[in-house]
Write an enzyme that holds these catalytic residues in place. Structure first.
Site, PDB file in Angstrom:
ATOM      1  N   ALA A 100      38.084  53.995  84.379  1.00  0.00           N
ATOM      2  CA  ALA A 100      36.837  54.252  85.097  1.00  0.00           C
ATOM      3  C   ALA A 100      35.867  53.078  85.033  1.00  0.00           C
ATOM      4  O   ALA A 100      34.715  53.200  85.427  1.00  0.00           O
ATOM      5  CB  ALA A 100      36.166  55.503  84.534  1.00  0.00           C
ATOM      6  N   ASN A 130      45.415  56.194  76.557  1.00  0.00           N
ATOM      7  CA  ASN A 130      44.692  56.097  77.821  1.00  0.00           C
ATOM      8  C   ASN A 130      44.334  54.657  78.156  1.00  0.00           C
ATOM      9  O   ASN A 130      43.852  53.906  77.314  1.00  0.00           O
ATOM     10  CB  ASN A 130      43.410  56.944  77.757  1.00  0.00           C
ATOM     11  CG  ASN A 130      43.716  58.423  77.653  1.00  0.00           C
ATOM     12  OD1 ASN A 130      43.947  59.088  78.641  1.00  0.00           O
ATOM     13  ND2 ASN A 130      43.740  58.946  76.429  1.00  0.00           N
ATOM     14  N   ASP A 176      34.312  60.113  73.712  1.00  0.00           N
ATOM     15  CA  ASP A 176      34.275  59.356  74.971  1.00  0.00           C
ATOM     16  C   ASP A 176      33.488  60.143  76.025  1.00  0.00           C
ATOM     17  O   ASP A 176      33.793  60.103  77.215  1.00  0.00           O
ATOM     18  CB  ASP A 176      35.686  59.042  75.474  1.00  0.00           C
ATOM     19  CG  ASP A 176      35.720  57.939  76.539  1.00  0.00           C
ATOM     20  OD1 ASP A 176      34.714  57.219  76.678  1.00  0.00           O
ATOM     21  OD2 ASP A 176      36.738  57.811  77.236  1.00  0.00           O
TER      22      ASP A 176
END
Length: 384
Positions: A145, A221, A275
């Site tokens: 992102a 991730n 996060d």
């Protein structure tokens, strides 16, 4: 003097591992003054007494990777953002955290670091322990992102003057052309973390073992995953003592992945993180991260293209989920958000465990990690 009584305290044993000591009292002011059995406690020992009613009394949680919550974000250029985050964190049992920046233009990142510096050491909520700088030294192919237009090569000049603020820096090893950058970070006490990276197993192992990049940003991730012929960053994380961040929300990592990490790391060198983004604590709807629209439904937060964009996880929820998934004890999972991050940040002498002389930063919760209240610097906050 204050006291919390009738608590099941999570205390380090002779080997440093947390264990439960039931029917205890803890005396404190701004620091912990003493821990004793209820048989030895007398009401005249304290002016203020809080009854834990058998609930767990734990060191305050530490979140080393959080972008925002309750409608606010670390990158917001408003004076109320970080104080609002500090207040919400205390309600989830967190007593210290690293507000985390995004990949933006450097002037805006520097302004965020200035605001973080201003909040460090201030009273009134969870402690701001410094910053986690996530980017802009990351891979476009594993940007997640992060905004691709602001990605750049690693350059220590962008950190100069902020050594007192930046505690962790997430970078992709392939962006580091001159490894004097690593030496400069190490000399400044900045922990370099591998993340948002296309590095293969060999490159990751070199970064960890030769260049001391012994932290992995949100394991699994935005990095090369494990394959039996191409072990990737995940394989290097499992094969070394690198500290691995885990988002235990069952979205970023499945229960199986969480169990594999727990077993591969033998229950060591793991820190649970949230996060979390500004949508945390607000429920479903449209939100924002790094200048991009985010859509939240349940536990899932995504960009318009479906890319997972941070979490809406509160730390106490992450502890409950992780414990359910791996079957570990409460003391074992609590170490992952107290002792482990405090040791890595070099703060274990002052926080991260309940011991005489350490800061009176603690939280009270039940078997399901519902927070009763949180104490920071001896002041009661965060009633649920």
């Amino acid at each position: 003097m204050k006291a919390v009584i009738n608590g099941s305290l999570l205390l380090p044993d002779e080997n440093g591992a947390f264990v439960v000591r039931e029917s205890c009292a803890m005396l404190y002011e701004t620091n912990i003054e003493g821990i004793l059995s209820m048989e030895a406690f007398r009401p005249d020992m304290a002016d203020e007494i809080y009854d834990a009613q058998g609930k767990y009394v734990s060191p305050g949680f530490i979140d080393v990777h959080i972008h925002g919550c309750v409608g606010h974000d670390t990158m917001d250029e408003t004076p109320e953002a970080l104080p609002a985050m500090r207040a919400f964190q205390a309600k989830s049992g967190v007593t210290g955290f690293l507000p985390t920046t995004m990949t933006y233009d450097m002037p805006r990142i520097h302004r965020a670091l200035e605001r973080i510096r201003y909040e460090m050491g201030k009273p009134g909520g969870a402690r701001v322990l410094g910053a986690h700088m996530e980017g802009p030294f990351v891979s476009p192919q594993q940007k997640g992102a992060q905004s691709e237009r602001f990605i750049q090569k690693a350059d220590y000049a962008h950190l100069a003057g902020y050594e007192d603020v930046v505690r962790i820096l997430t970078a992709a090893p392939e962006t580091i052309e001159d490894f004097r950058f690593v030496e400069q970070c190490r000399a400044a006490g900045i922990i370099l973390s591998i993340g948002h990276s296309t590095a293969d197993y060999e490159a990751a192992m070199e970064a960890i073992e030769r260049h001391d990049m012994r932290h992995i940003t949100h394991l699994f991730n935005a990095q090369t995953g494990f394959h039996h012929r191409r072990p990737g960053i995940v394989g290097a994380a499992f094969d070394t003592d690198a500290v691995c961040e885990l988002i235990a929300d069952n979205v970023h990592t499945s229960p199986t992945a969480q169990r594999l990490a727990w077993h591969a790391k033998q229950g060591k060198h793991i820190v649970l993180i949230t996060d979390a983004l500004r949508a945390c604590g607000l429920g479903d709807g449209e939100s924002e991260l790094g200048g991009q629209k985010v859509f939240v439904k349940g536990k899932l937060a995504t960009l318009a293209d479906g890319t997972i964009a941070g979490s809406v996880l509160a730390m106490n929820e992450g502890l409950r989920i992780f414990r359910e998934n791996i079957g570990a004890s409460i003391p074992e999972v609590v170490e992952l958000v107290t002792k482990n991050p405090a040791e890595e940040l070099g703060l274990y002498g002052n926080m991260g465990s309940l011991e005489k002389g350490k800061l009176a930063d603690f939280t009270v919760f039940d078997e399901e990690f519902h927070i009763g209240y949180t104490v920071v610097n001896g002041e009661k906050l965060g009633d649920s």
